[in-house]
Enzyme design. Sequence first.
Site, PDB file in Angstrom:
ATOM      1  N   GLN A 106      -1.663   2.332  10.082  1.00  0.00           N
ATOM      2  CA  GLN A 106      -0.399   2.381   9.336  1.00  0.00           C
ATOM      3  C   GLN A 106       0.672   3.163  10.094  1.00  0.00           C
ATOM      4  O   GLN A 106       1.858   2.898   9.926  1.00  0.00           O
ATOM      5  CB  GLN A 106      -0.619   3.025   7.957  1.00  0.00           C
ATOM      6  CG  GLN A 106      -1.448   2.184   7.001  1.00  0.00           C
ATOM      7  CD  GLN A 106      -2.922   2.528   7.054  1.00  0.00           C
ATOM      8  OE1 GLN A 106      -3.409   3.075   8.047  1.00  0.00           O
ATOM      9  NE2 GLN A 106      -3.647   2.214   6.004  1.00  0.00           N
ATOM     10  N   ASP A 141      -2.252  10.805  -1.978  1.00  0.00           N
ATOM     11  CA  ASP A 141      -2.697   9.770  -2.904  1.00  0.00           C
ATOM     12  C   ASP A 141      -3.126  10.346  -4.242  1.00  0.00           C
ATOM     13  O   ASP A 141      -3.067   9.663  -5.268  1.00  0.00           O
ATOM     14  CB  ASP A 141      -3.824   8.946  -2.283  1.00  0.00           C
ATOM     15  CG  ASP A 141      -3.281   8.073  -1.175  1.00  0.00           C
ATOM     16  OD1 ASP A 141      -3.094   8.597  -0.054  1.00  0.00           O
ATOM     17  OD2 ASP A 141      -2.981   6.891  -1.429  1.00  0.00           O
ATOM     18  N   ARG A 173      -7.889  -0.086  -6.412  1.00  0.00           N
ATOM     19  CA  ARG A 173      -8.034   1.005  -5.450  1.00  0.00           C
ATOM     20  C   ARG A 173      -8.247   2.300  -6.222  1.00  0.00           C
ATOM     21  O   ARG A 173      -7.415   2.699  -7.030  1.00  0.00           O
ATOM     22  CB  ARG A 173      -6.803   1.095  -4.531  1.00  0.00           C
ATOM     23  CG  ARG A 173      -6.620  -0.225  -3.748  1.00  0.00           C
ATOM     24  CD  ARG A 173      -5.820  -0.036  -2.482  1.00  0.00           C
ATOM     25  NE  ARG A 173      -6.532   0.800  -1.539  1.00  0.00           N
ATOM     26  CZ  ARG A 173      -5.940   1.397  -0.501  1.00  0.00           C
ATOM     27  NH1 ARG A 173      -4.655   1.255  -0.304  1.00  0.00           N
ATOM     28  NH2 ARG A 173      -6.651   2.145   0.332  1.00  0.00           N
ATOM     29  N   ARG A 203       0.861  -1.184   0.000  1.00  0.00           N
ATOM     30  CA  ARG A 203       0.000   0.000   0.000  1.00  0.00           C
ATOM     31  C   ARG A 203       0.899   1.237   0.000  1.00  0.00           C
ATOM     32  O   ARG A 203       2.116   1.135   0.133  1.00  0.00           O
ATOM     33  CB  ARG A 203      -1.003   0.017   1.158  1.00  0.00           C
ATOM     34  CG  ARG A 203      -0.645  -0.599   2.460  1.00  0.00           C
ATOM     35  CD  ARG A 203       0.498   0.050   3.182  1.00  0.00           C
ATOM     36  NE  ARG A 203       0.307   1.473   3.384  1.00  0.00           N
ATOM     37  CZ  ARG A 203       1.274   2.346   3.577  1.00  0.00           C
ATOM     38  NH1 ARG A 203       2.544   1.936   3.616  1.00  0.00           N
ATOM     39  NH2 ARG A 203       1.043   3.627   3.749  1.00  0.00           N
ATOM     40  N   GLY A 204       0.272   2.392  -0.143  1.00  0.00           N
ATOM     41  CA  GLY A 204       1.026   3.616  -0.337  1.00  0.00           C
ATOM     42  C   GLY A 204       0.996   3.934  -1.823  1.00  0.00           C
ATOM     43  O   GLY A 204       1.286   3.063  -2.654  1.00  0.00           O
ATOM     44  N   ALA A 205       0.639   5.176  -2.160  1.00  0.00           N
ATOM     45  CA  ALA A 205       0.412   5.523  -3.570  1.00  0.00           C
ATOM     46  C   ALA A 205       1.590   5.160  -4.473  1.00  0.00           C
ATOM     47  O   ALA A 205       1.411   4.451  -5.469  1.00  0.00           O
ATOM     48  CB  ALA A 205       0.046   7.011  -3.674  1.00  0.00           C
TER      49      ALA A 205
END
Lengths: 350, 350
Positions: free
Chosen positions: A199, A240, A92, A49-51
């Site tokens: 997170q 994001d 996503r 995860r994480g843009a």
Amino acid sequence: MPDDFVTIDWTDDGAIRLIDQTRLPLEEVYAVCVNADEVARAIRTMQVRGAPAIGIAAAMGMAMAARTIHAPTFAAFYASLEEIGASLVRTRPTAVNLAWAVRRLLRVAQGLRNVPLAEIPGRLTAEATAMREEDIRINRAIGKYGQELVPNPARILTHCNAGGLATAGYGTAVGVIRAAAEAGKHIKVWVDETRPLLQGARLTAWELARAGIPATLITDNMAGHFMHRGEVDFVVVGADRIARNGDTANKIGTYGVAVLARAHGIPFYVAAPISTLDLSLNTGAEIPIEERAPEEVTEIGGRRLAPSGIRAANPAFDVTPASYIDGIITERGVARSPYEESLPRLAGEA
Amino acid sequence: MPDDFVTIDWTDDGAIRLIDQTRLPLEEVYAVCVNADEVARAIRTMQVRGAPAIGIAAAMGMAMAARTIHAPTFAAFYASLEEIGASLVRTRPTAVNLAWAVRRLLRVAQGLRNVPLAEIPGRLTAEATAMREEDIRINRAIGKYGQELVPNPARILTHCNAGGLATAGYGTAVGVIRAAAEAGKHIKVWVDETRPLLQGARLTAWELARAGIPATLITDNMAGHFMHRGEVDFVVVGADRIARNGDTANKIGTYGVAVLARAHGIPFYVAAPISTLDLSLNTGAEIPIEERAPEEVTEIGGRRLAPSGIRAANPAFDVTPASYIDGIITERGVARSPYEESLPRLAGEA
């Protein structure tokens, strides 16, 4: 100060190996994805995860999948590749880096339409590998520009994880923190735990401990208290998706932190690569906000917290209006208001 | 709409029975305390919590303990009672209702100095019982005054639990919500989960479900997002201690909600009995803030979330400056700014 973990990389036999972020910090285990479906699942379940990191995962996933496309013509190959890309983008909706990475691989493929089909997967793999390495360089540049803005000493607050784990390495917001520490500044970090998926508590706290940067974990609702007591000097978060006017979608709770920072006169910065800009959107109102399962709120680690039958909302992101953002730190420098002018200029559009 | 649970009451044989709030909402079990030490432990471990409820628990605990004091003289009896009171006050430093309840029992005891010693415990028990019944009447009065301020329809946000569970019954902030619903207003409630101990998710959600009032659970960091989207019309919270100038200590996170409410032009009210006023303090800066164990932040339900070795802060309360508070709803009416004048007047001091 290199990270002592690898967020995402190739295995020796061309599969994708990623640190399973759903198991951190209690277990440091790696997941291996051998096809695009497994990459899509890893993104959807937030193993990665994480843009920026999910952008790279998508690019690597497309390159890996390209090797297994058996198509008689380039057109058929490209149609299959587009389909794979679309399935990855659907995982996503908010982070634009996913769509950016997929578009970049498709563009490279288009440029190879006159190359023997058998060569294309190798070229796509090289491109995905380059994007991964480029991301680390980008983050170091973000860190360099960002750390100049950090006071010395500084108590920095960050929300969610925009760290090495959210990128190919080093991090965006955490990259700014790392760079300030590497520059010899006396840094202490307030880590918002970042409910519902924690997170901050699970990932940022873990990264900062490994980097030897002093950090104190707080629940999200403590940020205002410590700002009010004069114990926060600087706020930096990731992003994001950033609209043309500077409105920024980031992890739920970012907006509240921004409003509190403004109320206390604390500088509030966003750190993100140019690939997080979506200049096709005029304002943040156009950014789609992912709604995730209510169980992420009503349960923690599979353990139910709330009474059964209670309704829960779970928007994964919020939008911080540009007016609350003192600057957007990119690998090409710091964009300032009016963002409608500074962002397209940095993006090379103006 | 009577509560279908009992927060605290006497058992048939004079012990204290309280609903164990650490086990809600998954289990509805009652704890029995047979001496003052057990009451102190129940308060410290938050089996019973909420400023008014712990005041009543302390009063009942003192009355119960008075029965077992074997003293030859009133002076010796009173010294023992004072000691018991002091041990109860030490359990939690922020809520002033605890000290208020202990002082009230001591004052009653003082008034009985010429009564046969054997009669005093019964009189103290009667006083504690009266305080319990009075608290429910007070909450209904708070509800009556407060509900007049609630728009119709209204989407009300509340933080922590200032409900029937935090009082002898009905609740203060939740009392306002109950009264608005009883008045036929169309109410929906946003329930902040209230990390770290999740009193919103565990207790307020449970109470509102029982009362049949529609509620949606959110993580604390979502409040700003829903305010920004125009989905919050009114905020009401409880209080643990209110200084003479209106500065209000309440559960950590309340201050952030107040700043956000102000930024969005949303009315922000505090609901609390007169016993929550501490007119001996000029401002909120003088209110002691309880710091609880870091494990409440790094663990949930005994399950570790954060990496080992991470430091965590855990202030249990914050102070909301009076300037953010549109009114303080008491059983004698709504105090408005300037609170230095309105609060002493309501308290009957001016």
